[in-house]
Design an enzyme around this catalytic site. Structure first.
Site, short mmCIF file in Angstrom:
data_model
loop_
_atom_site.label_atom_id
_atom_site.label_comp_id
_atom_site.label_asym_id
_atom_site.label_seq_id
_atom_site.Cartn_x
_atom_site.Cartn_y
_atom_site.Cartn_z
N ASP A 240 47.57 18.70 40.41
CA ASP A 240 48.75 18.64 39.55
C ASP A 240 49.92 19.25 40.31
O ASP A 240 49.91 19.27 41.53
CB ASP A 240 48.46 19.38 38.23
CG ASP A 240 49.17 18.73 37.05
OD1 ASP A 240 50.41 18.64 37.12
OD2 ASP A 240 48.51 18.33 36.08
N HIS A 263 51.28 17.11 42.77
CA HIS A 263 52.37 16.35 42.16
C HIS A 263 53.74 16.87 42.58
O HIS A 263 54.75 16.50 41.99
CB HIS A 263 52.26 16.39 40.63
CG HIS A 263 51.04 15.71 40.10
ND1 HIS A 263 50.73 15.65 38.76
CD2 HIS A 263 50.02 15.07 40.73
CE1 HIS A 263 49.59 14.99 38.59
NE2 HIS A 263 49.14 14.64 39.78
#
Length: 417
Positions: A240, A263
């Protein structure tokens, strides 16, 4: 994303964060009441000792060492002056740990060994290691906080439904002032690796955070409602956001961070819940992103419930290595299609600088400024942005919607203004 036994509002705080990455978001909440009494030192011959091996802990990776850890914290927190809680070399299995202050003196957690988080989810009402209302805290050493998330990630259903059960975060710092986290490794968290909430004056340096690129909601470091936080010399690779900066964050400085997989380094998501606070004075410099799904990103909900402003966001000397969406403002953020796109944004994004952003993009869109028609982005400065698409089937391009600003020294394909 943080949560748990901390209060309904804290649960909302975390859920906000969940929705934010490939699920990963996060908003603000009201704090708990300050504890007035310091923890009492344990009784017995070992009273006052802060070495967990002297309080019954066995570093075999199997024996439950929760009580020894709690006793060591009580001993260290209950004494005046500089105290040290020592985790010696070895593998120590524990369930949830809640280290609460205020303490009588300053406490250092010396992590020379490895702590393993129990995979028995029935033990947890909230997070794994939660430290709250402690000033002058130091966590240091060459040891590891191993969340053992691989064994429980299949229980994460947040990509399927919004009201999902949140798994325990590894290290949660609540209401910590003048704290330092240095040298340690965080590995395979069940959910977020580190969550910094309502903290002031934090230094996070030379930390390593590692989880597979496909691990769900394993944000590296999430910051919310905190000020004067520095992250430096840190290497993060997760499933993430490497770093996510949530509502209410001010004076955040990120330097010398290597990110990937993950991310990217994100501000947001913003606007998911009511009463979110502004984000301002964010500086990201001298960082490298490698094969991440976003580079430097600002994200807010199109159907935002809060009226807030993100301003004075500065990105400088950022190297992109095969990064998708290297520079992106996304004011239509809507993960997993769980929000409505009605165009009623209440988030203002202004005074954003992208300077000396270089390297390669894995997507033709090296720059994406997807701003709101109702509240356009303003004061966007692009200075020497030179990121090129490395593929051969398309050209490097910029997608610019409802953004106002200036561009100098950029690749001509990326000059939005």
């Amino acid at each position: 994303m943080a949560l748990g036994s901390i209060s309904t509002l804290r649960v909302i705080f975390i859920l906000g964060m969940v929705v934010c990455a490939a699920h990963a978001g996060k908003p603000a909440l009201k704090g708990k009441e300050e504890k007035s009494d310091s923890a009492a030192a344990p009784s017995g011959d070992a009273a006052g000792s802060s070495d967990i091996s002297k309080l019954g802990a066995k570093g075999d990776g199997k024996t439950d060492c929760t009580k020894a850890m709690n006793d060591a914290w009580a001993a260290a927190c209950g004494k005046e002056g500089a105290q040290t809680l020592t985790v010696p070399k070895g593998d120590y299995l524990t369930g949830p740990l809640n280290f609460t202050g205020p303490c009588k003196g300053s406490v250092t957690i010396q992590l020379d060994g490895n702590l393993l988080g129990s995979t028995d989810l029935s033990q947890y009402k909230g997070n794994w290691i939660e430290i709250e209302h402690v000033d002058n805290l130091v966590i240091t050493g060459k040891g590891t906080l191993d969340g053992q998330g691989k064994k429980v990630w299949d229980n994460n259903k947040c990509a399927q439904k919004y009201d999902c059960k949140i798994l325990p975060n590894s290290l949660v710092l609540d209401y910590v002032n003048n704290g330092t986290v240095s040298g340690i490794t965080l590995l395979n968290a069940k959910f977020f690796h580190m969550n910094v909430f309502q903290c002031k004056g934090m230094m996070i340096k030379d930390v390593t955070i590692t989880a597979p690129g496909d691990s769900p909601n394993t944000d590296g470091i999430h910051i919310g409602d905190s000020s004067d936080v520095t992250i430096t010399g840190t290497t993060i690779g997760t499933g993430d956001d490497c770093i996510s900066i949530g509502p209410g964050s001010t004076g955040i400085n990120i330097t010398g961070v290597t990110c990937g997989p993950g991310h990217g380094i994100s501000v947001g998501s913003l606007g998911r819940y009511k009463d979110e606070k502004d984000v301002t004075d964010i500086n990201v410099k001298d960082c490298t992103l490698k094969k991440t799904s976003n580079g430097v990103r600002i994200k807010s909900y199109e159907d935002a419930a809060s009226t807030l402003t993100a301003s004075k966001l500065h990105y400088e000397n950022i190297a992109m290595d095969d990064v998708a969406n290297p520079v992106i403002i996304d004011m239509k953020y809507c993960p997993n299609k769980i929000c409505t796109k009605n165009g009623a944004s209440k988030v203002t994004i202004k005074d954003v600088t992208f300077k000396n952003i270089t390297g390669t993009s894995s997507t033709p869109e090296a720059v994406s400024l997807l701003c709101s028609e109702k509240l356009p982005c303003s004061g966007v400065t692009m200075d020497n942005v030179k990121v090129e698409y490395k593929g051969t089937n398309n050209k490097t391009m910029a997608v610019c919607q409802n953004a106002k600003g200036t561009a100098t020294g950029c690749l001509k394909e990326l000059a939005c203004f």
